[in-house]
Design a protein around this motif. Structure first.
Motif, PDB file in Angstrom:
ATOM      1  N   GLY A   1      38.640  28.388  33.867  1.00  0.00           N
ATOM      2  CA  GLY A   1      37.192  28.190  33.755  1.00  0.00           C
ATOM      3  C   GLY A   1      36.435  28.889  34.866  1.00  0.00           C
ATOM      4  N   GLU A   2      37.003  28.856  36.073  1.00  0.00           N
ATOM      5  CA  GLU A   2      36.361  29.514  37.223  1.00  0.00           C
ATOM      6  C   GLU A   2      36.333  31.033  37.028  1.00  0.00           C
ATOM      7  OE1 GLU A   2      37.139  30.011  42.014  1.00  0.00           O
ATOM      8  OE2 GLU A   2      38.312  28.540  40.905  1.00  0.00           O
ATOM      9  N   ILE A   3      37.414  31.574  36.452  1.00  0.00           N
ATOM     10  CA  ILE A   3      37.486  33.022  36.206  1.00  0.00           C
ATOM     11  C   ILE A   3      36.394  33.434  35.221  1.00  0.00           C
ATOM     12  CG2 ILE A   3      38.918  34.852  35.214  1.00  0.00           C
ATOM     13  CD1 ILE A   3      41.367  33.154  36.206  1.00  0.00           C
ATOM     14  N   ILE A   4      36.249  32.659  34.159  1.00  0.00           N
ATOM     15  CA  ILE A   4      35.237  32.978  33.150  1.00  0.00           C
ATOM     16  C   ILE A   4      33.837  32.864  33.751  1.00  0.00           C
ATOM     17  CG2 ILE A   4      34.252  32.207  30.940  1.00  0.00           C
ATOM     18  CD1 ILE A   4      37.209  31.388  30.200  1.00  0.00           C
ATOM     19  N   ALA A   5      33.625  31.849  34.562  1.00  0.00           N
ATOM     20  CA  ALA A   5      32.305  31.659  35.187  1.00  0.00           C
ATOM     21  C   ALA A   5      31.978  32.808  36.142  1.00  0.00           C
ATOM     22  CB  ALA A   5      32.273  30.329  35.936  1.00  0.00           C
ATOM     23  N   ASP A   6      33.011  33.444  36.710  1.00  0.00           N
ATOM     24  CA  ASP A   6      32.805  34.529  37.683  1.00  0.00           C
ATOM     25  C   ASP A   6      32.314  35.821  37.033  1.00  0.00           C
ATOM     26  OD1 ASP A   6      33.080  35.565  40.438  1.00  0.00           O
ATOM     27  OD2 ASP A   6      34.728  36.761  39.617  1.00  0.00           O
ATOM     28  N   VAL A   7      32.452  35.960  35.736  1.00  0.00           N
ATOM     29  CA  VAL A   7      32.069  37.203  35.048  1.00  0.00           C
ATOM     30  C   VAL A   7      30.599  37.553  35.328  1.00  0.00           C
ATOM     31  CG1 VAL A   7      31.822  38.350  32.794  1.00  0.00           C
ATOM     32  CG2 VAL A   7      33.843  36.939  33.264  1.00  0.00           C
ATOM     33  N   ALA A   8      29.753  36.526  35.356  1.00  0.00           N
ATOM     34  CA  ALA A   8      28.320  36.751  35.583  1.00  0.00           C
ATOM     35  C   ALA A   8      28.042  37.378  36.949  1.00  0.00           C
ATOM     36  CB  ALA A   8      27.565  35.433  35.452  1.00  0.00           C
ATOM     37  N   ASN A   9      29.024  37.316  37.866  1.00  0.00           N
ATOM     38  CA  ASN A   9      28.836  37.893  39.201  1.00  0.00           C
ATOM     39  C   ASN A   9      28.992  39.410  39.250  1.00  0.00           C
ATOM     40  OD1 ASN A   9      28.301  35.409  40.448  1.00  0.00           O
ATOM     41  ND2 ASN A   9      30.501  34.964  40.642  1.00  0.00           N
TER      42      ASN A   9
ATOM     43  N   ALA B   1      54.418  33.211  27.442  1.00  0.00           N
ATOM     44  CA  ALA B   1      54.156  33.325  28.884  1.00  0.00           C
ATOM     45  C   ALA B   1      52.664  33.519  29.142  1.00  0.00           C
ATOM     46  CB  ALA B   1      54.958  34.487  29.465  1.00  0.00           C
ATOM     47  N   MET B   2      52.000  34.290  28.290  1.00  0.00           N
ATOM     48  CA  MET B   2      50.566  34.515  28.451  1.00  0.00           C
ATOM     49  C   MET B   2      49.784  33.223  28.223  1.00  0.00           C
ATOM     50  SD  MET B   2      48.036  37.179  26.479  1.00  0.00           S
ATOM     51  CE  MET B   2      47.943  36.137  25.019  1.00  0.00           C
ATOM     52  N   ALA B   3      50.114  32.523  27.146  1.00  0.00           N
ATOM     53  CA  ALA B   3      49.414  31.277  26.829  1.00  0.00           C
ATOM     54  C   ALA B   3      49.592  30.255  27.949  1.00  0.00           C
ATOM     55  CB  ALA B   3      49.931  30.726  25.501  1.00  0.00           C
ATOM     56  N   GLU B   4      50.797  30.197  28.479  1.00  0.00           N
ATOM     57  CA  GLU B   4      51.080  29.243  29.564  1.00  0.00           C
ATOM     58  C   GLU B   4      50.279  29.611  30.818  1.00  0.00           C
ATOM     59  OE1 GLU B   4      54.978  27.409  31.903  1.00  0.00           O
ATOM     60  OE2 GLU B   4      55.227  28.731  30.181  1.00  0.00           O
ATOM     61  N   ALA B   5      50.270  30.921  31.128  1.00  0.00           N
ATOM     62  CA  ALA B   5      49.553  31.383  32.328  1.00  0.00           C
ATOM     63  C   ALA B   5      48.072  31.025  32.253  1.00  0.00           C
ATOM     64  CB  ALA B   5      49.728  32.894  32.478  1.00  0.00           C
ATOM     65  N   MET B   6      47.480  31.222  31.059  1.00  0.00           N
ATOM     66  CA  MET B   6      46.041  31.028  30.928  1.00  0.00           C
ATOM     67  C   MET B   6      45.648  29.580  30.687  1.00  0.00           C
ATOM     68  SD  MET B   6      44.915  34.429  28.936  1.00  0.00           S
ATOM     69  CE  MET B   6      44.765  35.926  29.918  1.00  0.00           C
ATOM     70  N   GLY B   7      46.630  28.722  30.513  1.00  0.00           N
ATOM     71  CA  GLY B   7      46.341  27.312  30.271  1.00  0.00           C
ATOM     72  C   GLY B   7      46.005  26.531  31.528  1.00  0.00           C
ATOM     73  N   VAL B   8      46.009  27.190  32.666  1.00  0.00           N
ATOM     74  CA  VAL B   8      45.766  26.476  33.926  1.00  0.00           C
ATOM     75  C   VAL B   8      44.289  26.145  34.108  1.00  0.00           C
ATOM     76  CG1 VAL B   8      47.761  27.542  35.032  1.00  0.00           C
ATOM     77  CG2 VAL B   8      45.506  28.598  35.268  1.00  0.00           C
TER      78      VAL B   8
ATOM     79  N   VAL C   1      39.279  40.579  39.517  1.00  0.00           N
ATOM     80  CA  VAL C   1      40.642  40.767  39.001  1.00  0.00           C
ATOM     81  C   VAL C   1      41.671  40.109  39.929  1.00  0.00           C
ATOM     82  CG1 VAL C   1      42.407  42.430  38.285  1.00  0.00           C
ATOM     83  CG2 VAL C   1      40.018  42.783  37.617  1.00  0.00           C
ATOM     84  N   PRO C   2      41.538  40.246  41.258  1.00  0.00           N
ATOM     85  CA  PRO C   2      42.475  39.506  42.131  1.00  0.00           C
ATOM     86  C   PRO C   2      42.459  37.998  41.878  1.00  0.00           C
ATOM     87  CG  PRO C   2      41.370  41.202  43.389  1.00  0.00           C
ATOM     88  CD  PRO C   2      40.708  41.191  42.037  1.00  0.00           C
ATOM     89  N   LEU C   3      41.266  37.418  41.635  1.00  0.00           N
ATOM     90  CA  LEU C   3      41.182  35.988  41.326  1.00  0.00           C
ATOM     91  C   LEU C   3      41.960  35.676  40.049  1.00  0.00           C
ATOM     92  CD1 LEU C   3      39.887  33.128  41.671  1.00  0.00           C
ATOM     93  CD2 LEU C   3      37.964  33.971  40.279  1.00  0.00           C
ATOM     94  N   ALA C   4      41.779  36.507  39.025  1.00  0.00           N
ATOM     95  CA  ALA C   4      42.450  36.263  37.746  1.00  0.00           C
ATOM     96  C   ALA C   4      43.967  36.405  37.878  1.00  0.00           C
ATOM     97  CB  ALA C   4      41.914  37.230  36.686  1.00  0.00           C
ATOM     98  N   VAL C   5      44.429  37.468  38.518  1.00  0.00           N
ATOM     99  CA  VAL C   5      45.879  37.688  38.584  1.00  0.00           C
ATOM    100  C   VAL C   5      46.552  36.636  39.474  1.00  0.00           C
ATOM    101  CG1 VAL C   5      45.672  40.156  38.075  1.00  0.00           C
ATOM    102  CG2 VAL C   5      45.843  39.419  40.450  1.00  0.00           C
ATOM    103  N   GLU C   6      45.827  36.169  40.490  1.00  0.00           N
ATOM    104  CA  GLU C   6      46.409  35.113  41.330  1.00  0.00           C
ATOM    105  C   GLU C   6      46.472  33.791  40.568  1.00  0.00           C
ATOM    106  OE1 GLU C   6      45.662  32.842  45.594  1.00  0.00           O
ATOM    107  OE2 GLU C   6      44.578  34.696  45.167  1.00  0.00           O
ATOM    108  N   THR C   7      45.372  33.453  39.894  1.00  0.00           N
ATOM    109  CA  THR C   7      45.305  32.191  39.148  1.00  0.00           C
ATOM    110  C   THR C   7      46.351  32.147  38.042  1.00  0.00           C
ATOM    111  OG1 THR C   7      42.931  32.038  39.594  1.00  0.00           O
ATOM    112  CG2 THR C   7      43.786  30.696  37.779  1.00  0.00           C
ATOM    113  N   TRP C   8      46.513  33.265  37.351  1.00  0.00           N
ATOM    114  CA  TRP C   8      47.422  33.316  36.198  1.00  0.00           C
ATOM    115  C   TRP C   8      48.843  33.752  36.575  1.00  0.00           C
ATOM    116  CZ3 TRP C   8      43.140  36.251  33.060  1.00  0.00           C
ATOM    117  CH2 TRP C   8      42.197  35.320  32.609  1.00  0.00           C
TER     118      TRP C   8
END
Lengths: 95, 95
Positions: free
Chosen positions: A72-80, A61-68, A26-33
């Motif tokens: 992809g790295e956040i989604i790939a991290d789910v498996a961890n 604002a949400m669409a813009e935040a997630m467009g970065v 979650v820290p990775l996601a909130v920082e990235t977005w």
């Protein structure tokens, strides 16, 4: 205000690392977005073992935040931290 | 902090009066139970058409709040705004 909830359904035989989720993912996601407000849930009872609620000023604002690029790295991290496929709920907070 | 989410699954042919829910039902519940913080969701996409999130300091505080006589009236009022049977999710907010 818009709430994006990412919900992890309780699933027979599945695993979920709550510490990794709270301390790393979650820290990775909130920082990235650039999310300024969020809440992490650890399920006690009901259909979900965990969830995160991310708050945005608007759909734009949400669409813009997630467009970065880092999304992809956040989604790939789910498996961890889990074998569960999450469910997304999007809502307007009306009160 | 404990979150009690009451979630209304999107259901074919069901009805949900968002105005009544926001203006009458949730105010009745938060007044009866003495809830100091709550949020009402109107679904945009995902499995639920509406939700409320009620926040309590502890499981004991929640049980005590809901043990009052007026709880029956709150439950009876559900028929005034929806035909959907809600789902309850209980969680500890860990961050």
């Amino acid at each position: 205000m818009i709430r994006l909830s990412v919900l992890y359904p309780a699933t027979e035989g599945a695993t979920f690392d709550h510490d990794y989720y709270r301390d790393k993912h979650v820290p990775l996601a909130v920082e990235t977005w650039g999310v300024s407000r969020f809440e992490i849930d650890k399920g006690i009872s009901g259909p979900y073992v965990a969830a995160v609620h991310l708050f945005f000023d608007s759909m734009e604002a949400m669409a813009e935040a997630m467009g970065v690029e880092g999304t992809g790295e956040i989604i790939a991290d789910v498996a961890n931290y889990t074998t569960i496929t999450p469910v997304q709920q999007l809502a307007e907070i009306v009160a």
